[in-house]
Write an enzyme that holds these catalytic residues in place. Structure first.
Site, PDB file in Angstrom:
ATOM      1  CG  ASP A 115      -2.254   0.706   0.976  1.00 13.15           C
ATOM      2  OD1 ASP A 115      -2.260   1.928   1.226  1.00 13.15           O
ATOM      3  OD2 ASP A 115      -3.264   0.097   0.537  1.00 13.15           O
ATOM      4  CG  ASP A 171      -6.425   5.464  -1.216  1.00 14.20           C
ATOM      5  OD1 ASP A 171      -7.661   5.617  -1.143  1.00 14.20           O
ATOM      6  OD2 ASP A 171      -5.706   5.254  -0.224  1.00 14.20           O
ATOM      7  CG  ASP A 230      -8.765   3.997   5.721  1.00  9.38           C
ATOM      8  OD1 ASP A 230      -9.232   3.865   4.568  1.00  9.38           O
ATOM      9  OD2 ASP A 230      -7.656   4.502   5.946  1.00  9.38           O
TER      10      ASP A 230
END
Ligand code: GCU
Length: 588
Positions: free
Chosen positions: A98, A218, A270
């Protein structure tokens, strides 16, 4: 056999379903896979045309536990643990790096000579390709991360767009920046300029050359559709199958767009609580029950948008490290139950190098994985106070029903009637967490659940004769086709016209049964096939005589006896013409 249908199932299952795929790349005809594939063609017209993620992705992501400090040693250790723990063999195959592999200076992301984010050489001295090679050598898939736009440093250096005469300043709109959670300073691209797509293509090509199999983009929102489109095109022009995942908190108003462009989309912010003791709330606990229970609503709202090729992503699965992860064992089972019912990607957030036996058992429960990988997103049918009931119907006619007490104090009795679930009783019930049979249940089911506890059952209506579609079975020398009407499911199997082409069904029933085989033979000659059950021949070859037309389907029957556990039923062509076209088998 005249033509071979472009089969997106094979490519995608290799990526998303590795642990359960038969040698030919088709899903194995296990209870897990059998029910899932039939939904594919029904929705394929509106799904991402990259042909990937026919099942939700399974694997691990660095964000929850490793967080802002990924490096090659940690990534390799997690990849190694994915294999040594046995998780990879169950299908958890993605190792996703990530954010925070990059470097910033005071102007934002540092870039390479073509304006792409530079990888931090202190964290990844061997480079991303070497890491991806390590991951691939373990039989795993490698995931990577990006956000939209072009870095300010690219514009300041006016870097060339690889392979073109364009430069960063030609394609950047320096009046606007994108959302970015790390070095920031990402300018928007002028997508009307041809250099913008060329720039994204060059970035995607670099990722493909490194061996990236999954890309999370993202910072996506309703203002970044052009960026998502550009990345979708860029990934597809690489020729490498790259699962495309959108993040985070995507607006549901554009659900059809996300579905068209991508293989998954985060439905909320999240799942991490950012409440750990480390910098920026890192470290254990990784989440809490409010973060999990707050996902039931979005799973229900987004349910209609999920299906083969595109999934609602409820975010990482926070199971693996016991209670320290921030939710207790009951809550962890509820967490996994919801993720399985919603058919959401199963991307672990935990530290795989410190798995607890209890949690490993949860994560490797084949019955739960099967519910996740059946290709069906469940609907919520009861939401009353702390009580929730979810249901889905799998392609073989089974109903999977989840009961939850989502509260944090006090037991609650949660009930459902079979008619609420969508069928008439009675039904054979199996408890999917324990595997225990609960026998025949007449018309309703209820359980008294502790706070945070779940009950997950499979109900097989007694009235339904389970169908096992040939197109979901293991096929050797043959293809799935749908050009002759009258078949059930999504197609039939056209076996190659050779001795030895076969279709093999895996069924979990036991005892004496009448096997009924639905077939068509449009020629005037017989198409005999031998029948074996668990490798042993049953009688002599079935003749499968002419049915008059390829669209005329007939039934052939044979008495067989099945053993406990999984049985294989194989039909093999015994002459140079191969067998007839096979639609399905049923057992009664
Ligand atoms: C035709 C027919 C197929 C069939 C094949 C055969 O091509 O369209 O469905 O399988 O003949 O003879 O096997």
């Amino acid at each position: 056999m005249k033509w071979r249908k472009a089969c997106s199932v094979a490519g995608a299952t290799v990526l998303g379903f590795t642990g359960l795929v038969a040698a030919g790349g088709r899903p194995a005809a296990s209870a897990t896979a059998a029910s899932a594939v039939s939904a594919v063609s029904a929705v394929s017209a509106v799904t991402s045309d990259n042909g990937l993620s026919i099942r939700p992705a399974m694997g691990w992501s660095s964000w929850s536990f490793v967080r802002r400090w990924p490096d090659e040693a940690k990534m390799r250790a997690q990849a190694d643990a994915l294999v040594s723990s046995g998780l990879a063999a169950k299908g958890y195959v993605y190792v996703n790096l990530d954010d925070f592999y990059q470097r910033c200076d005071s102007n934002g992301f540092m870039v390479d000579d073509h304006g792409r984010w530079a990888v931090d050489p202190a964290k990844f001295p061997s480079g991303i390709k070497a890491l991806a090679d390590h991951v691939h050598a373990k039989g795993l898939k490698f995931g990577f991360y990006v956000t939209p736009g072009i870095a300010r440093n690219a514009v300041l250096r006016n870097t060339p767009v690889e392979g073109t005469s364009y430069r960063a300043q030609d394609i950047a709109d320096t009046s606007q920046t994108h959302k970015n959670y790390n070095c920031k300073n990402m300018y928007r691209l002028r997508h009307s300029h041809p250099g913008a797509q060329a720039f994204i293509n060059s970035w995607a090509n670099q990722m493909a050359s490194w061996g990236v199999d999954y890309l999370k983009i993202d910072g996506v929102d309703a203002t970044t559709i052009a960026d998502v489109e550009a990345w979708d095109r860029a990934l597809r022009q690489t020729g490498r199958p790259i699962n495309f995942a959108l993040s985070n908190n995507l607006p549901i108003a554009q659900a059809a767009t996300w579905r068209r462009l991508a293989n998954s989309w985060r439905t909320q912010g999240d799942v991490e609580c950012y409440c750990g003791p480390g910098p920026n709330g890192s470290g254990f606990p990784l989440t809490n029950w409010a973060r999990i229970s707050g996902r039931f609503g979005s799973a229900a709202n987004w349910q209609p948008h999920a299906g083969p090729g595109g999934w609602n992503d409820l975010d990482s699965l926070q199971i693996g490290n016991g209670d320290q992860i921030g939710i207790n064992a009951d809550q962890r089972r509820s967490h996994m139950t919801l993720w399985a019912m919603a058919a959401t990607p199963l991307l672990l957030g935990s530290d795989l190098t410190a798995l607890t036996p209890t949690d490993l058992a949860m994560l490797t429960n084949d019955r739960l994985i099967a519910v996740n990988q059946d290709g069906v997103a469940a609907q919520r049918i009861v939401s009353s106070g702390v009580n929730q009931v979810w249901r889905k119907r799998e392609a073989n006619g089974d109903y999977v029903i989840a009961l939850f007490n989502t509260g944090t104090s006090g037991d609650s009795t949660v009930g459902v009637t079979w008619s609420q679930a969508g069928f008439g009783g009675p039904a054979q019930v199996t408890n999917l967490w324990s595997g225990a049979s609960e026998g025949t249940v007449a018309s309703s089911y209820s359980a008294t659940l502790r706070p945070g506890e779940t009950r997950l059952i499979r109900a097989r209506p007694a009235s339904a004769t389970p169908r096992h579609e040939a197109e979901n079975a293991t096929i050797s020398q043959g293809v799935v086709e749908s050009n002759h009407a009258g078949y059930s499911g999504t197609g039939f199997v056209n076996g190659d016209n050779v001795v030895g082409s076969y279709v093999e069904f895996a069924v979990r029933e036991s005892g004496p049964r009448t096997l009924t085989i639905r077939y068509a033979n449009g020629t005037t000659a017989g198409r005999p096939m031998s029948l074996t059950v668990n490798g042993a021949a049953v009688g002599s070859a079935l003749p499968f005589g002419s049915t008059g037309a390829w669209t005329s389907w007939a039934d052939a029957t044979a008495p067989i006896t099945l053993a406990a556990g999984t049985n294989t039923i194989r039909l093999t062509g015994t002459t140079a013409t191969g067998g007839p076209n096979l639609d399905r088998i049923t057992l009664s």
